[in-house]
Design a protein around this motif. Structure first.
Motif, PDB file in Angstrom:
ATOM      1  N   SER A   1       0.838  -1.204   0.000  1.00 18.45           N
ATOM      2  CA  SER A   1       0.000   0.000   0.000  1.00 18.45           C
ATOM      3  C   SER A   1       0.867   1.245   0.000  1.00 18.45           C
ATOM      4  O   SER A   1       2.049   1.205   0.311  1.00 18.45           O
ATOM      5  N   ILE A   2       0.212   2.340  -0.315  1.00 23.18           N
ATOM      6  CA  ILE A   2       0.918   3.625  -0.300  1.00 23.18           C
ATOM      7  C   ILE A   2       1.348   3.960   1.123  1.00 23.18           C
ATOM      8  O   ILE A   2       2.424   4.518   1.344  1.00 23.18           O
ATOM      9  N   ARG A   3       0.519   3.594   2.067  1.00 20.96           N
ATOM     10  CA  ARG A   3       0.899   3.818   3.466  1.00 20.96           C
ATOM     11  C   ARG A   3       2.231   3.139   3.747  1.00 20.96           C
ATOM     12  O   ARG A   3       3.127   3.711   4.357  1.00 20.96           O
ATOM     13  N   HIS A   4       2.356   1.897   3.280  1.00 21.65           N
ATOM     14  CA  HIS A   4       3.591   1.162   3.511  1.00 21.65           C
ATOM     15  C   HIS A   4       4.776   1.873   2.866  1.00 21.65           C
ATOM     16  O   HIS A   4       5.842   2.018   3.457  1.00 21.65           O
ATOM     17  N   ALA A   5       4.560   2.342   1.631  1.00 16.90           N
ATOM     18  CA  ALA A   5       5.647   2.995   0.905  1.00 16.90           C
ATOM     19  C   ALA A   5       6.152   4.216   1.656  1.00 16.90           C
ATOM     20  O   ALA A   5       7.351   4.504   1.668  1.00 16.90           O
ATOM     21  N   LEU A   6       5.211   4.940   2.298  1.00 20.49           N
ATOM     22  CA  LEU A   6       5.627   6.141   3.009  1.00 20.49           C
ATOM     23  C   LEU A   6       6.161   5.840   4.401  1.00 20.49           C
ATOM     24  O   LEU A   6       7.010   6.559   4.921  1.00 20.49           O
ATOM     25  N   GLU A   7       5.663   4.780   4.978  1.00 27.87           N
ATOM     26  CA  GLU A   7       6.118   4.435   6.322  1.00 27.87           C
ATOM     27  C   GLU A   7       7.511   3.844   6.320  1.00 27.87           C
ATOM     28  O   GLU A   7       8.285   4.014   7.264  1.00 27.87           O
TER      29      GLU A   7
ATOM     30  N   GLU B   1      -7.336   9.369   1.846  1.00 30.75           N
ATOM     31  CA  GLU B   1      -7.944   8.156   1.302  1.00 30.75           C
ATOM     32  C   GLU B   1      -6.968   7.400   0.402  1.00 30.75           C
ATOM     33  O   GLU B   1      -7.189   6.243   0.061  1.00 30.75           O
ATOM     34  N   TYR B   2      -5.842   7.988   0.050  1.00 29.76           N
ATOM     35  CA  TYR B   2      -4.865   7.275  -0.777  1.00 29.76           C
ATOM     36  C   TYR B   2      -4.048   6.283   0.040  1.00 29.76           C
ATOM     37  O   TYR B   2      -3.385   5.422  -0.502  1.00 29.76           O
ATOM     38  N   LEU B   3      -4.105   6.418   1.356  1.00 27.42           N
ATOM     39  CA  LEU B   3      -3.234   5.600   2.209  1.00 27.42           C
ATOM     40  C   LEU B   3      -3.391   4.096   1.973  1.00 27.42           C
ATOM     41  O   LEU B   3      -2.427   3.367   1.863  1.00 27.42           O
ATOM     42  N   GLY B   4      -4.655   3.682   1.932  1.00 28.71           N
ATOM     43  CA  GLY B   4      -4.878   2.239   1.838  1.00 28.71           C
ATOM     44  C   GLY B   4      -4.772   1.701   0.435  1.00 28.71           C
ATOM     45  O   GLY B   4      -4.827   0.493   0.217  1.00 28.71           O
ATOM     46  N   ARG B   5      -4.625   2.576  -0.546  1.00 23.66           N
ATOM     47  CA  ARG B   5      -4.651   2.104  -1.920  1.00 23.66           C
ATOM     48  C   ARG B   5      -3.301   1.579  -2.372  1.00 23.66           C
ATOM     49  O   ARG B   5      -2.261   1.912  -1.818  1.00 23.66           O
ATOM     50  N   ARG B   6      -3.391   0.701  -3.402  1.00 25.55           N
ATOM     51  CA  ARG B   6      -2.168   0.176  -3.992  1.00 25.55           C
ATOM     52  C   ARG B   6      -1.882   0.934  -5.269  1.00 25.55           C
ATOM     53  O   ARG B   6      -2.785   1.487  -5.876  1.00 25.55           O
ATOM     54  N   PRO B   7      -0.626   0.932  -5.723  1.00 21.45           N
ATOM     55  CA  PRO B   7      -0.263   1.696  -6.911  1.00 21.45           C
ATOM     56  C   PRO B   7      -1.148   1.409  -8.120  1.00 21.45           C
ATOM     57  O   PRO B   7      -1.435   2.315  -8.899  1.00 21.45           O
TER      58      PRO B   7
ATOM     59  N   HIS C   1      14.904   4.419   9.024  1.00 20.45           N
ATOM     60  CA  HIS C   1      15.828   5.352   9.658  1.00 20.45           C
ATOM     61  C   HIS C   1      15.456   5.670  11.095  1.00 20.45           C
ATOM     62  O   HIS C   1      16.050   6.551  11.704  1.00 20.45           O
ATOM     63  N   GLY C   2      14.459   4.948  11.614  1.00 22.40           N
ATOM     64  CA  GLY C   2      14.100   5.153  13.006  1.00 22.40           C
ATOM     65  C   GLY C   2      13.479   6.494  13.308  1.00 22.40           C
ATOM     66  O   GLY C   2      13.561   6.987  14.429  1.00 22.40           O
ATOM     67  N   LEU C   3      12.833   7.086  12.310  1.00 22.42           N
ATOM     68  CA  LEU C   3      12.189   8.387  12.539  1.00 22.42           C
ATOM     69  C   LEU C   3      10.791   8.172  13.090  1.00 22.42           C
ATOM     70  O   LEU C   3      10.108   7.238  12.689  1.00 22.42           O
ATOM     71  N   TYR C   4      10.382   9.043  13.982  1.00 22.57           N
ATOM     72  CA  TYR C   4       9.038   8.970  14.576  1.00 22.57           C
ATOM     73  C   TYR C   4       8.739   7.574  15.118  1.00 22.57           C
ATOM     74  O   TYR C   4       7.859   6.885  14.643  1.00 22.57           O
ATOM     75  N   PRO C   5       9.491   7.104  16.083  1.00 22.61           N
ATOM     76  CA  PRO C   5       9.291   5.731  16.579  1.00 22.61           C
ATOM     77  C   PRO C   5       7.911   5.493  17.159  1.00 22.61           C
ATOM     78  O   PRO C   5       7.395   4.405  17.105  1.00 22.61           O
ATOM     79  N   ASP C   6       7.304   6.537  17.673  1.00 21.11           N
ATOM     80  CA  ASP C   6       5.963   6.353  18.230  1.00 21.11           C
ATOM     81  C   ASP C   6       4.956   6.099  17.105  1.00 21.11           C
ATOM     82  O   ASP C   6       4.925   6.822  16.105  1.00 21.11           O
ATOM     83  N   LYS C   7       4.133   5.069  17.286  1.00 20.96           N
ATOM     84  CA  LYS C   7       3.231   4.658  16.215  1.00 20.96           C
ATOM     85  C   LYS C   7       2.312   5.779  15.759  1.00 20.96           C
ATOM     86  O   LYS C   7       2.130   6.016  14.567  1.00 20.96           O
ATOM     87  N   ALA C   8       1.750   6.469  16.699  1.00 20.83           N
ATOM     88  CA  ALA C   8       0.792   7.523  16.342  1.00 20.83           C
ATOM     89  C   ALA C   8       1.500   8.647  15.614  1.00 20.83           C
ATOM     90  O   ALA C   8       1.001   9.187  14.618  1.00 20.83           O
ATOM     91  N   ALA C   9       2.682   9.016  16.124  1.00 18.84           N
ATOM     92  CA  ALA C   9       3.430  10.104  15.497  1.00 18.84           C
ATOM     93  C   ALA C   9       3.803   9.747  14.077  1.00 18.84           C
ATOM     94  O   ALA C   9       3.761  10.580  13.166  1.00 18.84           O
ATOM     95  N   ARG C  10       4.192   8.464  13.912  1.00 17.00           N
ATOM     96  CA  ARG C  10       4.584   8.046  12.575  1.00 17.00           C
ATOM     97  C   ARG C  10       3.395   8.110  11.631  1.00 17.00           C
ATOM     98  O   ARG C  10       3.509   8.589  10.489  1.00 17.00           O
ATOM     99  N   ALA C  11       2.253   7.626  12.086  1.00 15.67           N
ATOM    100  CA  ALA C  11       1.055   7.668  11.236  1.00 15.67           C
ATOM    101  C   ALA C  11       0.724   9.106  10.864  1.00 15.67           C
ATOM    102  O   ALA C  11       0.350   9.406   9.722  1.00 15.67           O
ATOM    103  N   ALA C  12       0.890   9.994  11.828  1.00 16.12           N
ATOM    104  CA  ALA C  12       0.607  11.400  11.554  1.00 16.12           C
ATOM    105  C   ALA C  12       1.567  11.943  10.507  1.00 16.12           C
ATOM    106  O   ALA C  12       1.173  12.694   9.601  1.00 16.12           O
ATOM    107  N   ARG C  13       2.825  11.566  10.639  1.00 18.89           N
ATOM    108  CA  ARG C  13       3.830  12.045   9.695  1.00 18.89           C
ATOM    109  C   ARG C  13       3.533  11.549   8.286  1.00 18.89           C
ATOM    110  O   ARG C  13       3.707  12.278   7.306  1.00 18.89           O
ATOM    111  N   VAL C  14       3.078  10.274   8.199  1.00 18.83           N
ATOM    112  CA  VAL C  14       2.733   9.720   6.888  1.00 18.83           C
ATOM    113  C   VAL C  14       1.615  10.536   6.248  1.00 18.83           C
ATOM    114  O   VAL C  14       1.677  10.891   5.059  1.00 18.83           O
TER     115      VAL C  14
END
Lengths: 297, 522, 317
Positions: free
Chosen positions: C99-105, C136-142, C111-124
């Protein structure tokens, strides 16, 4: 709405179910029959070791498949044997995959460079050894019972699983390697390097998931082969040992009683082996065709 | 795009090869006699001059002094002779010896005179040196020969007093020696250690040996006794019982041993074939390792014995052709007690459970080690199933003969069983079956009974046959009660033959012999 | 300090000769140097096969230079967080099964950025918004996303590790005309907002015109003309540059006749000036002497023996 110039290789990652050929349908029927026997059979049939009071009774109302020379119900025996043969085949294929897929991934990822060369040489050597002859040799040397290798005890069943797996490794590794060689051409493999994803993670986390479908189709096909090979080994007395039934060793016991007129004793396990092998092959081919069609789209 | 068609080709090749190899192996197993051109095919009215004898297997080592197994002795029996032999009523009479042995008053010296004018097949005369050579070979405790069970530690020395006289010096009175000398073959002194062939004084001599596959004997025209009518005998190893059966029915072989119990009925229906079923020293020998759990407790062994499904073994495995057993001594062996009735045909689960409870064993689990021949595999499976009904878990370990022997000899088992024809070594005596129960025997792992030791000593020492029988009877009773040797049944020796040749002597089968010299065409 | 500095880069590939001849060497990049000041865009333009993509690969450390060195913000080693890549084909540049979420995460995780799960999701989500896409693009595949939007996703992925420099290798070549402009605007916007520096590799002159501050024209592994983008685009000096730009249709201008001949092989470049075989201005000397990049009166560098003689038409006015 927006047209793009570059056509994607596969817009979807799901396997679409195409129209199946008659051959695939027949294969599916055979496969389902076998699975029914192997999975549901043992639950329904009762114990496969119990004595029924009838020696070598022909199939009839009391016993669907008749009884064997030790008065055991042949349906129960065959069902249990089918279950064992299936489990051993799946375990053998599973073991083969566990070794072959990482090898194929590494070989494909480093295509043309020394890791690929090394792995290919080893595979070629392995393939040069006829699996069946090797299995006969190993079991001939270590005997049919349990074998002690250092602190580890290998039961005869474990030995069969390992031998089958080892025999399949070259084939699975080649398929994995081919798929990986193609996959590695994709830009994301490099893109992820640039992002900083370590190589092993690209191979295991990203490439693997794309390479698995053709490999799994192969694995499915080879389960049929594994059932056949295990049956052959057990038939010769070198595979699964009694009283644990397997389709092969039931058949092996049965041949001695052909002359006494117990035709069902040989024909039924033989038929089950045939149905299983053909079923897995036809369905696997069908799956492979679906995969090819999907890729070509 | 993956070309899975390439793998299809691989798969088909693999399947084909597996199939071909299996079929090939099966064909090889089945084609036992196809390449034998020797042996007469039974034809109407044609006189049979050479017979073919189909056996399960032929030992690679063709020396009757190395072991007492049928795999050697069925073949060497017509070739070698003993000092004494069995007459038609199984009484021991002189053969190579001249008259009865002279035993000193203290019982420690036996002097035996040899018959004059006996020659070996190569023309050498039989002398005391040959007897001494054979005896020395089997009396050496370090020798790996089976015969040491009978002779080692008892025979101090053997010497040639003169060309025709042998003096045997014993360590202790040893009356059963008379029986042993009825079984021990006398081999030419130069052949005592040879394993490729053997040289005796018998009515047939060894012609050709194809190691492990086929042995051809031809008539000894210089034989000192009644010359046989047959010109020759061919022994053929045919491992697959179905093939042996077919070969017999088709007349490719004239005599067949190891007839599988279920085919007896079928063979009896064939008008061209006679089936001999004889009580013989053909035993299912059963051993326990008694110095380790769980079988160190006699109650546990007894529980197992009461829970044993003897009826099942008799009816299913032997198709009724066996007798329910109590102790180790069967009906063809000295010391058999037909009145002994400790264990019933059918298992007594209640009694077994009670005994286990007394022994403090809540659930019994053990491994039974059997040899891989079809009969023993079936016996094992039937017994295991029977014990399961009593809540006893028996795991079968099926081994080929050599690994079985290795484990047995080193005590690496809990319970072990195999089939054995003991008549070649022991004759009618119970030495083979009872000997291992002496507390001094290296094959005895933990069983010690002073009464048994005393009786064994008496049994082998006495020259009085009746006394020996009595002692063995008593020992059998003790062993049965102690449940230390509990075969399920006493199998019978089953030999099938074609009617074109004269009927085999059933009495001699009582000492495991399939006697060939008197056989002639009918 | 410059954002990117390349010194005398060379990349040679050895082709094993299968039939007993000598191994041949492809001179893909043959002595290239440049410097990109912070916050600026350098466009490298040229025909396909000139070696510009090889430079891109070396900049992001996918390939090691045979000779020469690369410094990103003064540092010579591999620093994945300093310089990132946006490549041509977005469907190939993203794993179609993830998913696109995966690609951005993934870059954040690696690199260990935003280790906190919520913070990372927010950053994505933040990255997605940065390139003008909704949650809504997060869950989609290319597979289910259009080209222009997917290319934005690759830009977002590149920005996830907070690089200072982006290498853009033909970023708009796969996109349709109407969508190209959107992406160019996004890139300009991001550059301004995040203070990025760009190295733009392209054969599309219009795109280069919009984005570039400096331009380098590349031919057969070498730069033939470098300098201020506006000046070069309006008044190209080098004959190759002129031919390249003349081939582009523009308002009121018909595309000129294409260059004669094919790009020579990079294995055995022509003697003397590499371009002389196709140059309309070539003279005998051009076949003998290889011209170096010489500074011109208005600050650009040109590699042509006749640079002084040939003033661009716009300059003669």
């Amino acid at each position: 709405m927006v047209m793009t110039r570059v056509l994607p290789r596969s817009r979807t990652s799901r396997l679409r179910v195409p129209r199946m050929s008659a051959l695939t349908w027949s294969g599916l029927v055979l496969l389902l029959l076998f699975l029914l026997l192997a999975v549901v059979g043992p639950l329904v049939a009762g114990t496969s070791t119990a004595r029924t009071g009838d020696t070598l009774a022909a199939p009839g109302a009391a016993h669907l498949f008749g009884t064997d020379h030790l008065q055991r119900d042949l349906f129960a025996r065959t069902a249990e044997g089918a279950r064992v043969s299936l489990l051993v085949a799946v375990a053998g294929v599973g073991f083969g995959l566990v070794v072959a897929v990482p090898a194929g991934l590494v070989a494909g990822y480093f295509g043309g460079r020394w890791p690929d060369d090394l792995i290919m040489r080893i595979l070629e050597a392995l393939q040069a050894l006829p699996l069946f002859v090797f299995a006969l040799f190993v079991i001939g040397v270590t005997g049919t019972g349990d074998s002690q290798i250092g602190p580890v005890t290998l039961t005869s069943t474990t030995k069969v699983v390992l031998l089958l797996g080892v025999g399949f490794i070259p084939y699975f590794a080649r398929v994995t390697r081919s798929a990986t060689l193609v996959e590695v051409q994709e830009d994301y493999v490099d893109a992820l390097r640039v992002v900083g994803v370590p190589r092993w993670r690209i191979i295991a986390g990203e490439i693997l998931v794309n390479v698995l479908p053709p490999v799994l189709v192969q694995a499915f096909l080879w389960i049929g082969v594994a059932i056949f090979a295990e049956s052959a080994l057990s038939f010769l007395g070198l595979g699964i040992q009694p009283p644990q039934p397997s389709l092969g060793n039931i058949l092996g016991d049965a041949t001695g009683y052909m002359l006494l007129g117990a035709w069902w004793y040989s024909i039924i396990p033989g038929l089950v082996i045939l149905v299983a092998t053909i079923g897995f092959n036809l369905v696997g081919d069908g799956l492979g065709d679906a995969l090819d069609a999907d890729n070509r789209r | 795009m993956i070309n899975h068609n390439m793998s299809t080709f691989d798969r088909r090749r693999f399947l084909t090869m597996t199939g071909v190899l299996t079929a090939g192996a099966l064909a090889l197993a089945a084609c036992g006699t196809d390449d034998s051109a020797t042996g007469g095919a039974a034809k109407e009215g044609k006189k049979v001059e050479t017979i073919t004898f189909g056996v399960v297997s032929i030992s690679d080592y063709m020396n009757p002094l190395t072991n007492t197994s049928k795999r050697v002795h069925w073949i060497t029996d017509p070739v070698v002779e003993s000092l004494y032999t069995y007459d038609a009523s199984l009484k021991s009479i002189p053969l190579l010896a001249d008259g009865e042995p002279e035993i000193s008053d203290d019982g420690l010296t036996w002097t035996i005179k040899l018959k004059q004018g006996v020659t070996f097949h190569n023309g050498d005369p039989l002398t005391a040196d040959d007897v001494v050579a054979s005896l020395t070979f089997v009396s050496n405790p370090k020798s790996t020969s089976d015969w040491t069970t009978f002779f080692a530690y008892y025979v101090k020395s053997a010497e040639a007093v003169d060309k025709q006289t042998v003096k045997i010096t014993l360590t202790t009175p040893f009356g059963v020696l008379r029986s042993h000398l009825t079984n021990l073959p006398i081999v030419h002194k130069a052949f005592v250690e040879r394993t490729d062939t053997t040289m005796g004084t018998g009515p047939f001599k060894v012609d050709k040996v194809a190691q492990g596959r086929q042995v051809t004997l031809s008539r000894n025209d210089a034989y000192h006794g009644t010359k046989p009518e047959l010109k020759g005998v061919v022994f053929e190893a045919i491992p697959d019982p179905a093939t042996r059966l077919v070969n017999l029915r088709e007349g490719k072989i004239h005599i067949m041993t190891d007839v599988s119990p279920e085919s007896v009925a079928l063979l009896k229906q064939d008008s061209q074939i006679t089936v001999h079923e004889v009580d013989a020293p053909s035993d299912i020998i059963t051993y326990f390792v008694a110095n380790k759990a769980p079988f160190d407790d006699v109650k546990v062994r007894q529980a197992l014995a009461y829970a044993m499904d003897r009826k099942g073994v008799r009816d299913i495995v032997y198709a009724g052709t066996a007798k329910i057993a109590q102790g180790p001594v069967g009906p063809a062996v000295e010391g058999h007690d037909s009145s002994l009735q400790i264990y019933g045909e059918a298992p007594d689960y209640a009694k077994a459970k009670a005994l286990l409870a007394e022994a403090g064993v809540s659930s019994l689990e053990f491994t039974l080690m059997v040899t891989s021949d079809a009969v023993m595999k079936n016996v094992g499976q039937v017994l295991a199933e029977g014990w399961k009904q009593a809540g006893i878990t028996c795991t079968l370990e099926v081994l080929d003969f050599s690994p079985w022997v290795k484990n047995w000899a080193s005590g690496k088992y809990q319970m072990a069983m195999t089939g054995f024809e003991s008549g070649f070594g022991g004759g009618r005596t119970a030495v083979t079956v009872l000997g291992p129960m002496s507390s001094k025997n290296p094959l005895n792992f933990g069983y010690k009974n002073d009464e048994v030791d005393k009786l064994l000593g008496e049994a082998w020492a006495t020259t009085d046959d009746a006394a020996r029988v009595e002692a063995c009877k008593k020992i059998n009773g003790i062993l049965a009660n102690d449940a230390i040797m509990i075969p399920p049944v006493y199998p019978r020796l089953v030999v099938a033959q074609r009617k074109e040749i004269s009927p085999l002597d059933e009495k001699l089968m009582g000492v495991s012999r399939v006697s060939l010299p008197p056989v002639h065409s009918v | 300090m410059s954002a990117v500095r390349a010194e005398d880069l060379r990349k040679h590939y050895r082709i094993r000769s299968g039939r007993g001849g000598e191994d041949r060497v492809v001179h893909a990049v043959d002595g290239v140097s440049f410097e990109v000041p912070e916050g600026r865009t350098l466009a490298i333009i040229g025909e396909s096969g000139c070696g510009k993509s090889t430079i891109a690969r070396m900049l992001v450390r996918l390939a090691e230079p045979t000779e020469g060195r690369i410094l990103v913000h003064g540092a010579e080693g591999v620093d994945r967080r300093a310089i990132q890549l946006v490549s041509q084909n977005p469907w190939s540049a993203l794993n179609r099964r993830k998913s696109i979420r995966h690609a951005l995460e993934q870059p954040l995780a690696v690199h260990g950025l935003y280790p906190d799960k919520a913070a990372r999701a927010a950053r994505v989500r933040e990255l997605l918004h940065l390139v003008g896409l909704t949650d809504e693009y997060l869950g989609r595949r290319p597979g289910g996303v259009s080209g222009g939007e997917l290319q934005r996703v690759t830009v977002a992925r590149a920005l996830a590790v907070e690089p200072r420099v982006l290498v853009l290798d033909e970023p708009t070549a796969s996109l349709d005309v109407s969508v190209k402009a959107l992406l160019v605007n996004l890139l300009l916007d991001l550059k301004r907002r995040l203070g990025l520096s760009y190295v733009l590799i392209t054969h599309e002159i219009d795109i280069a015109r919009h984005l570039a501050d400096e331009v380098a024209v590349m031919y057969l592994g070498r730069f033939v003309e470098t300098g201020d983008a506006e000046r070069i685009f309006s008044a190209p000096r080098h004959p190759y540059t002129r031919a390249l730009l003349a081939a582009v249709p523009g308002p009121g201008r018909e595309p000129a006749a294409p260059l004669q001949g094919e790009v020579p092989s990079a294995v055995a470049p022509p003697s003397g000036c590499r371009f002389h075989t196709r140059c309309p201005m070539a003279v005998d000397a051009c076949a003998r002497t290889e011209p170096a990049l010489e500074p011109d009166q208005d600050g650009r560098l040109v590699a042509c023996l006749r640079a002084d003689e040939l003033l661009s038409p716009a300059e003669t006015v």
